[in-house]
Design an enzyme around this catalytic site. Structure first.
Site, PDB file in Angstrom:
ATOM      1  N   HIS A 162       0.847  -1.198   0.000  1.00 17.74           N
ATOM      2  CA  HIS A 162       0.000   0.000   0.000  1.00 17.74           C
ATOM      3  C   HIS A 162       0.881   1.245   0.000  1.00 17.74           C
ATOM      4  O   HIS A 162       2.109   1.156   0.035  1.00 17.74           O
ATOM      5  CB  HIS A 162      -0.984  -0.007   1.171  1.00 17.74           C
ATOM      6  N   HIS A 214       1.399   3.888   2.097  1.00 18.16           N
ATOM      7  CA  HIS A 214       1.964   4.568   3.257  1.00 18.16           C
ATOM      8  C   HIS A 214       3.492   4.631   3.171  1.00 18.16           C
ATOM      9  O   HIS A 214       4.131   3.706   2.673  1.00 18.16           O
ATOM     10  CB  HIS A 214       1.541   3.873   4.547  1.00 18.16           C
ATOM     11  N   ASP A 237       5.830   4.256   5.307  1.00 19.30           N
ATOM     12  CA  ASP A 237       6.619   3.213   5.962  1.00 19.30           C
ATOM     13  C   ASP A 237       6.584   1.894   5.186  1.00 19.30           C
ATOM     14  O   ASP A 237       7.257   0.934   5.573  1.00 19.30           O
ATOM     15  CB  ASP A 237       6.158   3.000   7.412  1.00 19.30           C
ATOM     16  N   HIS A 238       5.842   1.865   4.079  1.00 22.73           N
ATOM     17  CA  HIS A 238       5.822   0.674   3.221  1.00 22.73           C
ATOM     18  C   HIS A 238       6.285   0.969   1.795  1.00 22.73           C
ATOM     19  O   HIS A 238       6.650   0.048   1.072  1.00 22.73           O
ATOM     20  CB  HIS A 238       4.410   0.078   3.175  1.00 22.73           C
ATOM     21  N   HIS A 253      -7.495  -1.748   5.492  1.00 23.55           N
ATOM     22  CA  HIS A 253      -6.454  -0.808   5.917  1.00 23.55           C
ATOM     23  C   HIS A 253      -6.614   0.560   5.261  1.00 23.55           C
ATOM     24  O   HIS A 253      -7.036   1.516   5.904  1.00 23.55           O
ATOM     25  CB  HIS A 253      -5.067  -1.379   5.662  1.00 23.55           C
ATOM     26  N   ASP A 286      -0.047  -4.286   5.889  1.00 20.73           N
ATOM     27  CA  ASP A 286      -0.962  -3.825   6.944  1.00 20.73           C
ATOM     28  C   ASP A 286      -2.374  -4.201   6.517  1.00 20.73           C
ATOM     29  O   ASP A 286      -2.772  -3.933   5.380  1.00 20.73           O
ATOM     30  CB  ASP A 286      -0.868  -2.308   7.112  1.00 20.73           C
ATOM     31  N   HIS A 295      -5.344  -1.382  11.676  1.00 19.69           N
ATOM     32  CA  HIS A 295      -4.504  -2.575  11.807  1.00 19.69           C
ATOM     33  C   HIS A 295      -5.297  -3.617  12.597  1.00 19.69           C
ATOM     34  O   HIS A 295      -6.178  -3.274  13.384  1.00 19.69           O
ATOM     35  CB  HIS A 295      -3.209  -2.263  12.571  1.00 19.69           C
ATOM     36  N   HIS A 337       6.531  -6.118  11.528  1.00 20.79           N
ATOM     37  CA  HIS A 337       5.842  -4.839  11.708  1.00 20.79           C
ATOM     38  C   HIS A 337       5.235  -4.725  13.102  1.00 20.79           C
ATOM     39  O   HIS A 337       4.036  -4.537  13.266  1.00 20.79           O
ATOM     40  CB  HIS A 337       4.756  -4.679  10.628  1.00 20.79           C
TER      41      HIS A 337
END
Length: 693
Positions: free
Chosen positions: A79, A81, A83-84, A166, A187, A404, A426
């Site tokens: 996805h 975000h 952090d991904h 998510h 996530d 989450h 994670h």
């Protein structure tokens, strides 16, 4: 199929290794910079490529120096975000990666705007920036899209994706390598909210589940209770004359909160004079994307869109930046980024945190090292971006709308799928350890299902072993005959990725990318000897020679020995020409030796006639030989023509004297014994290939 055991990989060929390595390069006992490498059967898949929200510059990257980027076959982004996916432009543009990169349509659409905004608002120097706007645009051309449930294949790696809940476009990827299936959740959320459907339960059981553990053993409060607490806290803040700051990411939970606030304001006329601002430079672009992908949302939104667009808000205004904001009274502001590392949310927080009438609602998960995480501990003061110390007097509430899974959802998801191996990623180290222990206790007394749970740290691999059967399918003309017990199948074994096929050489071009080639060899030698002597010696070697029609002149003659080797005799030169096969190469060596022998001999005054066999003498000798071998009763005493037989234990072998050929339908071994005896006798009485008179 899956079995973990003490396999000695050093004795197994590399391409057949049963070892699977799963290595977190980020998000291993931490939250942030998700990046995992799955290595199996010489294939490498990277899952996500994010940055750490609490760090900056190169420090925020996953530990990609542990791998060779050019060896990664496939990169899948779950996805949008940061952090991904925040490190993706850097990885695509600044490394040697040459593989394929995939994400869903919605993820790609939002990814560009989100990272473009990240580049603009990052509060770091230009030399610390991981990539520029130009790098991002160039990276977009390298990203391919995939639909939910669409199956694709890259270098023998099959993969498809499921809806993960998510955020809009979030996907769980199922990867299959050599029959072994790995499910990566990214996530995900198993709870349907106001606009997103819950994560799907895959119909295929994975051998390995790589699952998030963000909330460990925590259990979320009910959605209705959470929404009521949120709206009441917002209402309390503005009614006391305060300003309510809700730090959110531009996309994701922001849309959920906007839907809740717009509905609450519509139901409470007394609040209509208090403005709500969605403060993001991406506001209009984000809403356009959400309106485009309505069909990716839940049934409630899809039904509502037929009446009116739920993302066209009545009580919410877009705010591009702090320069366009008149800070004159009570208001509600949703500002990005969600963890207040920098940007508009940080500026507003520093402006409002000293007034106790104001309030801040942290509505999502907070990573260690960020201001959002810091204020949850209720410190007396915070340090502003300019280094100034500011007293923290505003109220701070944590109401998690983070999509989450909690323990209940994660446990239920695992119980539905029943994977033999679960790899936790994670999650902070303590939360992950508690989740591992809780899941272990849950399956401790379960005799119906054995489960292994792992929680690796960054750069520490989980080693699993999978051993399956290897099956070769017979295809093409070889498959036209019905298989029978004892029949041998002879063909070419072709391995393509992880599939084996046996095909006839003539079918290679039909079923593979291979082509058949014929190698014709030529060997020229000086020859000053007699043509007649050479022909005589070749006849002694190979039997009768075939005269080849073609460019034959007084000065050029072509003879064919063994039915395969063309001997081209010209003035002062002999050239051999043949199609290369192991057998023909052997014949060519023998002919070459004969040519050299003829060249070394003086021309004789007389060449004897070629010897021929006496057919009657051969018959008599053969009968005596067979009688000595099998007994007098086994061979008839009288026979006519060129065919006789030998009969032993009701097994009859037929002998064709003209062809020197033996056949026996009842016993192949007996046939071979008689054939060997006949051939040896024939060769003893006559040079090779000489025909009967």
């Amino acid at each position: 199929m899956a079995a973990k055991g003490p396999v000695q990989t050093s004795t197994i060929p590399t391409e057949e290794s049963d070892l699977m390595k799963i290595t977190p390069l980020g998000a291993g006992q931490e939250v942030g910079r998700s990046c995992h490498i799955v290595q199996f059967k010489e294939k490498k898949v990277m899952l996500d490529c994010g940055i750490h929200p609490g760090l900056s510059g190169m420090d925020a990257l996953p530990f990609v120096d542990m791998i060779e980027a050019d060896q990664v076959d496939l990169l899948l982004i779950s996805h949008f975000h940061l952090d991904h996916a925040g490190a993706l432009p850097w990885f695509l543009q600044k490394t040697t990666f040459r593989g394929k990169c995939f994400m869903t349509h919605a993820t790609k659409a939002i990814f560009f705007w989100l990272l473009s905004d990240y580049i603009k608002v990052s509060n770091i120097s230009a030399d610390q920036m991981l990539y520029t706007e130009a790098d991002l645009e160039a990276a977009m051309d390298k990203i391919q899209v995939i639909n939910f449930h669409e199956e694709k294949e890259v270098n023998g790696i099959r993969f498809w994706c499921y809806n993960a809940g998510h955020v809009l476009g979030a996907a769980m990827f199922m990867i299959e390598i050599a029959g072994v299936k790995i499910l990566y959740t990214g996530d995900f959320s198993r709870e349907e909210d106001r606009h997103l459907m819950s994560a799907e339960i895959p119909s295929v059981r994975p051998d390995v589940l790589i699952v998030e553990s963000t909330y460990g053993t925590h259990i979320h409060e009910k959605r209705e209770d959470r929404e009521n607490r949120f709206t009441q806290t917002v209402a309390d803040t503005v009614t006391r004359g305060g300003r309510c700051l809700i730090p959110v990411f531009a996309l994701g939970r922001a849309q959920e909160l906007l839907l809740i606030l717009d509905e609450y304001w519509s139901a409470h006329p007394e609040l209509h004079d208090i403005p709500i601002y969605y403060a993001s430079s991406l506001a209009k672009k984000c809403m356009a994307v959400y309106q485009t992908f309505i069909n990716s949302m839940n049934e409630r939104i899809r039904k509502q869109i037929a009446v009116n667009n739920p993302f066209v808000f009545k009580h919410i205004s877009n705010l591009k930046g702090i320069d366009h904001f008149d800070d004159v009274g009570p208001c509600v502001v949703l500002a990005s980024p969600g963890m207040m590392q920098s940007g508009l949310s940080r500026e507003l927080f520093e402006a409002w945190c000293t007034d106790k009438k104001n309030g801040c609602i942290v509505a999502g998960y907070c990573v260690e090292g960020t201001l959002a995480k810091q204020i949850l501990a209720e410190p007396e003061e915070i340090i502003a971006m300019n280094g100034q110390r500011l007293p923290l007097r505003m109220s701070v509430d944590y109401i998690s709308f983070s999509a989450h899974t909690d323990y209940k959802q994660t446990s239920g998801f695992i119980r539905e799928l029943k994977p033999p191996h679960v790899v936790l990623v994670h999650g902070e180290a303590n939360e992950m350890s508690r989740l591992k222990a809780a899941l272990g206790r849950e399956y401790e007394g379960d005799t119906t299902h054995s489960i292994q749970i792992y929680n690796p740290r960054n750069t520490i691999s989980v080693d699993l072993y999978f051993r399956g059967e290897k099956m070769a399918k017979v295809m093409g003309t070889l498959a036209m005959d019905k298989p029978q017990e004892g029949n041998r199948v002879s063909g070419i074994l072709v391995k393509r990725n992880f599939n084996y096929h046996i095909v006839s050489p003539s079918d290679l071009t039909k079923y593979t990318d291979l082509t058949l080639s014929t190698v014709t060899q030529r060997q020229s030698m000086f020859y000053a000897g007699s043509k007649e002597l050479l022909q005589y010696l070749l006849t002694q070697l190979a039997g009768p020679l075939e005269h080849v029609k073609g460019e034959v002149t007084d000065k050029k003659q072509i003879l064919r020995a063994f039915g395969a080797i063309d001997v081209i005799i010209e003035a002062k030169m002999v050239t051999l020409e043949w199609i290369a096969t192991p057998c023909n190469d052997m014949f060519a060596d023998a002919v070459m030796s004969t040519v050299l022998q003829a060249d070394s001999l003086d021309e004789p005054g007389y060449l004897p006639q070629t010897a021929t066999i006496d057919k009657l003498h051969f018959k008599e000798c053969l009968i005596e030989l067979l009688q000595d071998m099998f007994g007098e009763e086994s061979v008839p005493k009288i026979f006519q023509g060129d065919k006789i037989y030998v009969n032993v234990d009701q097994k009859k072998a037929h002998i064709d004297l003209a062809k020197v050929k033996v056949t026996c339908a009842e016993d192949a071994t007996f046939e071979q014994i008689v054939q060997t005896a006949v051939s040896k006798l024939y060769q003893t009485l006559l040079p090779v290939n000489t025909q009967l008179k």
